[in-house]
Design an enzyme around this catalytic site. Structure first.
Site, PDB file in Angstrom:
ATOM      1  N   CYS A  44      14.868  84.448  44.064  1.00 60.75           N
ATOM      2  CA  CYS A  44      15.590  84.256  45.504  1.00 60.75           C
ATOM      3  C   CYS A  44      14.645  83.628  46.522  1.00 60.75           C
ATOM      4  CB  CYS A  44      15.755  85.857  45.642  1.00 60.75           C
ATOM      5  SG  CYS A  44      16.794  86.133  47.321  1.00 60.75           S
ATOM      6  N   GLU A  94      24.821  85.766  44.877  1.00 55.18           N
ATOM      7  CA  GLU A  94      25.013  85.412  46.320  1.00 55.18           C
ATOM      8  C   GLU A  94      25.913  86.429  46.878  1.00 55.18           C
ATOM      9  OE1 GLU A  94      23.039  83.347  47.839  1.00 55.18           O
ATOM     10  OE2 GLU A  94      22.194  82.767  45.779  1.00 55.18           O
ATOM     11  N   HIS A 142      24.211  89.566  48.120  1.00 56.91           N
ATOM     12  CA  HIS A 142      23.677  89.328  49.390  1.00 56.91           C
ATOM     13  C   HIS A 142      24.388  89.788  50.569  1.00 56.91           C
ATOM     14  CE1 HIS A 142      19.675  87.609  48.917  1.00 56.91           C
ATOM     15  NE2 HIS A 142      20.128  86.951  48.080  1.00 56.91           N
TER      16      HIS A 142
END
Length: 196
Positions: A105, A148, A151
């Site tokens: 990441c 993603e 996130h």
């Protein structure tokens, strides 16, 4: 324009991001800056919280996997053509037997760990023109999207590791938060000592 990437430990990475509307200010420029930032850091995905914005926006460009010999020819071809913007995304289904892959990441540099994820997802989202889509993805593309998507839900890949693994990584993660690491791209470290 390349923006600084927010490092592990910043509260923005733990917030559930909020939806945005078509009149979000300077959205086109933001998306362009996110792609510049991601490419500058040699990433394959970037979510808005990683640049300090708690909004439901992330981008993916899977093209680096087009040469990955570990993937099937069909999957390499899919990766070679996969570049998308996801706005207000919601994963509505995850299917299949979990498979493992070594993930990293941009907000947690120099740490890569094996993460288990389902191989197929169905996701609702809006593209950069706010056209609504519902699509199913599998394999590597699905994994990148899941990472993603996490996130914008306030989840990091390290949350998916065993208690023991998390304990072993604790000091490394603290060093990242303090900025005590070498990294080849601009970052903002939440616990870095301010220069006087």
């Amino acid at each position: 324009m390349i923006l600084p990437i927010v490092a592990y430990g910043d509260p923005v990475l733990r917030k559930k991001a909020t939806a945005i509307s078509e009149d979000y200010p300077k959205l086109d420029a933001l998306i362009e800056n996110m792609f510049d930032t991601m490419y500058g850091a040699r990433g394959i995905g970037l979510a808005a919280p990683q640049i300090g914005l708690p909004i439901r926006l992330f981008i993916v460009d899977a093209t680096p996997f087009e040469d990955d010999e570990d993937l099937s020819e069909e999957e390499r071809k899919l990766c070679s053509e996969f570049k998308k913007v996801f706005i207000n995304a919601k994963i509505i289904e995850e299917e299949g037997d979990e498979w493992v892959f070594n993930e990293g990441c941009l907000s947690i540099p120099n740490i890569n760990e094996d993460v288990f994820r389902k191989p197929q997802i169905t996701i609702e989202y809006q593209d950069e023109n706010f056209d609504k889509k519902t699509e199913t993805f599998d394999g590597m593309v699905a994994r990148i999207i899941q990472h993603e998507y996490d996130h914008i839900e306030g989840i990091l890949f390290t949350d998916k590791l065993s208690v023991l693994k998390k304990r072993l990584l604790k000091s490394k993660l603290t060093k990242i938060s303090k900025g005590n690491i070498d990294v080849a791209y601009r970052m903002k470290f939440p616990l870095a000592k301010k220069k006087r």
